[in-house]
Enzyme design. Structure first.
Site, PDB file in Angstrom:
ATOM      1  N   ASP A 148      47.827  56.691  35.322  1.00 20.50           N
ATOM      2  CA  ASP A 148      49.030  56.134  34.706  1.00 20.50           C
ATOM      3  C   ASP A 148      49.465  56.975  33.512  1.00 20.50           C
ATOM      4  OD1 ASP A 148      46.859  55.409  33.094  1.00 20.50           O
ATOM      5  OD2 ASP A 148      46.946  53.316  33.674  1.00 20.50           O
ATOM      6  N   ASP A 203      42.583  41.832  30.694  1.00 19.93           N
ATOM      7  CA  ASP A 203      43.425  40.910  31.462  1.00 19.93           C
ATOM      8  C   ASP A 203      43.311  41.147  32.973  1.00 19.93           C
ATOM      9  OD1 ASP A 203      44.816  43.265  31.873  1.00 19.93           O
ATOM     10  OD2 ASP A 203      46.699  42.569  30.979  1.00 19.93           O
ATOM     11  N   HIS A 261      43.663  44.132  34.585  1.00 24.81           N
ATOM     12  CA  HIS A 261      44.430  45.220  35.198  1.00 24.81           C
ATOM     13  C   HIS A 261      43.528  46.374  35.630  1.00 24.81           C
ATOM     14  CE1 HIS A 261      45.243  47.128  30.962  1.00 24.81           C
ATOM     15  NE2 HIS A 261      44.259  47.779  31.538  1.00 24.81           N
ATOM     16  N   GLU A 300      49.435  45.123  35.842  1.00 22.19           N
ATOM     17  CA  GLU A 300      49.210  43.907  35.072  1.00 22.19           C
ATOM     18  C   GLU A 300      49.281  42.671  35.990  1.00 22.19           C
ATOM     19  OE1 GLU A 300      47.951  44.389  32.341  1.00 22.19           O
ATOM     20  OE2 GLU A 300      49.156  45.457  30.862  1.00 22.19           O
TER      21      GLU A 300
HETATM   22  P1  PGA Z   1      39.400  50.950  27.985  1.00 25.50           P
HETATM   23  O1  PGA Z   1      40.640  50.600  28.913  1.00 25.50           O
HETATM   24  O2  PGA Z   1      38.537  51.854  28.791  1.00 25.50           O
HETATM   25  O3  PGA Z   1      39.990  51.657  26.804  1.00 25.50           O
HETATM   26  O4  PGA Z   1      38.729  49.662  27.657  1.00 25.50           O
HETATM   27  C1  PGA Z   1      40.396  50.234  30.234  1.00 25.50           C
HETATM   28  C2  PGA Z   1      41.694  49.840  30.902  1.00 25.50           C
HETATM   29  O5  PGA Z   1      42.596  49.325  30.213  1.00 25.50           O
HETATM   30  O6  PGA Z   1      41.815  50.030  32.113  1.00 25.50           O
END
Ligand code: PGA
Length: 257
Positions: A67, A136, A138, A143
């Site tokens: 992304d 959350d 994702h 999302e």
């Molecule tokens: P993080 O993010 O590795 O910084 O916890 C993971 C994500 O949002 O997929």
């Protein structure tokens, strides 16, 4: 889904790097899907260490980021193209131009998303996709509420995600972009192997849903229950909500034996 519960993030990095190394030994031209965020950093350190030791090479490899934020200047250090160059691509021997990300600077993000999806297909698809997971639920930036069949698309970030990521933007949520381009869940599901890493207690509820919850758009990562080759690598705090943790440990140990 195969689930490993390991003592430390560094132990997870070794298991994940072993899988990537053996893939590249079998198929030097493999296509890797790369995740950003804090979670994969020990893995990228481990891969760099192995590259420096002459144990692994990315000389014939291509990569596709999951992304990219929409709205940051192209040279912003927290842009994911720059992030991935800094933490992996520039530290090893990817050929020039082999590391791809959604191009959010063309002025037409819908077209850029479609072009990115096509570029993944034209490269032969992603052999191994590294994934983190949001609190959350994702994966990528898909999302809650999104389509399980989605292709690469423009999406809107939840407030929870923006709050979680504010630590990369001086702790100021107003500096975190509101939009992104992300590989879709349908795109991610076409990867040959999905390797999801989660560490820390902040991910425990999302991990519980991922592994033992019902498949639901509320927790997008649950679609990985339908992936024929998904591996979930967890540390103890991330695994603390799993009802059948002892069984997963037993299965993993038997697979390694
Ligand atoms: P993080 O993010 O590795 O910084 O916890 C993971 C994500 O949002 O997929």
């Amino acid at each position: 889904m195969r689930i490993a519960i390991l003592p430390t993030p560094e132990d997870i990095a070794v298991v994940a790097a072993d899988r990537i190394q053996s893939l590249l030994e079998r198929k030097p031209s493999a296509v890797l899907g790369l995740a950003t965020g804090s979670t994969p950093l020990p893995l990228y350190d481990e891969l760099t260490k192995r590259y420096e030791a002459g144990e692994i090479s990315f000389a014939d490899t291509q990569s596709f980021n999951l992304d990219e934020y929409v709205g940051l200047p192209e040279d912003h250090p927290e842009g994911y193209a720059n992030f991935i160059h800094r933490f992996l691509v520039d530290r090893v021997d990817f050929p020039k131009g082999a590391a791809h990300g959604p191009n959010v600077w063309t002025g037409d993000n819908d077209q850029a998303a479609a072009d990115y999806d096509k570029a993944i297909r034209d490269a032969g698809g992603i052999d191994l996709q590294i994934l983190g997971i949001g609190a959350d639920g994702h994966i990528g930036f898909n999302e809650p509420g999104g389509s399980f069949a989605s292709r690469t698309h423009v999406d809107v970030l939840t407030e929870q995600t923006r709050r979680d990521n504010a630590r990369f933007f001086d702790g100021d949520i107003t500096k975190v972009p509101t939009h992104c381009i992300t590989q879709g869940l349908g795109t991610i599901m076409e990867s040959g192997e999905a390797l999801l890493i989660a560490t820390g207690a902040g991910k425990a509820e999302a991990v519980r849903q991922l592994v033992e919850g019902a498949i639901s758009a509320r927790w997008p990562a649950t679609i990985l229950q339908m992936h024929p080759n998904a591996i979930v690598l967890l540390d103890e705090p991330a695994a603390q909500g799993l009802e059948l943790a002892d069984f997963y440990r037993e299965v993993w140990a038997k697979h390694q034996a």
